[in-house]
Design a protein around this motif. Sequence first.
Motif, mmCIF file in Angstrom:
data_model
loop_
_atom_site.group_PDB
_atom_site.id
_atom_site.type_symbol
_atom_site.label_atom_id
_atom_site.label_comp_id
_atom_site.label_asym_id
_atom_site.label_seq_id
_atom_site.Cartn_x
_atom_site.Cartn_y
_atom_site.Cartn_z
ATOM 1 N N ARG A 261 2.128 -0.053 -7.742
ATOM 2 C CA ARG A 261 1.432 0.266 -6.499
ATOM 3 C C ARG A 261 1.955 1.536 -5.840
ATOM 4 O O ARG A 261 1.279 2.124 -4.983
ATOM 5 N N TRP B 92 0.852 -1.187 0.000
ATOM 6 C CA TRP B 92 0.000 0.000 0.000
ATOM 7 C C TRP B 92 0.884 1.232 0.000
ATOM 8 O O TRP B 92 1.928 1.280 0.653
ATOM 9 N N SER C 235 -3.753 4.223 -4.655
ATOM 10 C CA SER C 235 -4.980 3.540 -5.090
ATOM 11 C C SER C 235 -5.596 4.156 -6.333
ATOM 12 O O SER C 235 -6.359 3.498 -7.045
#
Length: 441
Positions: A305, A259, A309
């Motif tokens: 990534r 993330w 997002s």
Amino acid sequence: MTFLSGWGRTAPTPATLVAPRTAPELSALIAGASSRGLIARGLGRAYGDAAQNAGGVVVDVAGMEARWSLDPDTGVVTATAGMSLHDLMLALVPRGWFVPVTPGTRHVTLGGAVAADVHGKNHHVDSSFGAHLRSLTLVTADGTSRVLGPGDELFWATVGGMGLTGLITEVSFACVPVETSRVRVDVERTRDLDHTLEVMTATDDRYRYTVAWIDLLARGSRMGRSVLTRGDHARRDELPAGADPLAFAPSSRLPAPPWAPNGLLNGLTVRAFNEAWYAKSRERRVIQDLAPFFHPLDFVDGWNRVYGSRGFVQYQFVVPFGEEGTLRRVVSRLSAEGVVSFLTVLKRFGPGTPGMLSFPMPGWTLALDIPAGQTGLAGLLREFDEWVAGAGGRLYLAKDARMRAELLPVMYPRLAEWRKIRESVDPGEVFRSDLARRLSL
């Protein structure tokens, strides 16, 4: 249903993902296709929506049985289309052969390389992947397996055809002999965009591989300053004594964080990177391994990534030689607007292939990786689309996620010819994708 997206991660859609292992299983899938159709998907490196099929079937071909053979006298390789360039290079390089064209990642399948007619740093010398094909095997909508060569219209509708003429199962192509697994690399900095264009025009033909990294955030007299990286396959006598000339073992990939916050790549962080990279890249000659020269981003697994997002847009266009003014106009506008692009690269294209939807054409191609969500980005790119189309250029379908359908026939003048061939081979539109629906292909 499985949500799938392109490498840019901007527009996921749900589809039924299936992974056939054999040719009969593949034929059964085609025969049983629903009204939403099906599309092949390899390793998911198309940046946009070319390997997505909302509500339909997506065929994962990367897991199908892998086979390959090499004719050591001619360098012609025949391999199943689900094989990756990575796996093929592991087999070929120690034998003294290299793939004729590689994009910026090894992690694409051979079928994807054909469907997108991929190009690399050597297009000005060697054209795109389709130029090196000897034959391909295509399973069409009626379940027939056809072996096609460069004399077939369907062959050139399939090269660059984004998987919409059928499912490629095997390819045969000529490779390049190499003495070593290294590249002799010359690095040079330029002071601005005009200087970059001048040096590339004067020197590119001296090298098999060339690319320019552009500092898009530089302004004023430094606008378009670049680092040029040019190279050729190194000879054995250029390696240190005792070195294994054909050793090829790319470094293990580091995982990207699972993330990352949106906005991590912003004007501040990218400007700092650009300053450091430009300062570091002083004029020099080095011997470099194949992997860092051709595929530096492959060192980080899942590097997409890092954009967060919201994902990112890769915007790539080409304009013909003589339309340098359009290229300058785009770079100037991007610089003035402070658009953040973590990676901006410029290359010169040579002659393209006869692929009806193939992207490359003689001219300048600029590719940008832009974090999605920047204020005003959508309107700015729409404006660029018009400039590119007006200059006789085009956008790359393998990276597009947002182009308007009405510009497609302007950018691809052989579109009507391609549509006619596709209709003849797939009248029921069994092969469909989100890209095809968005652009009314």
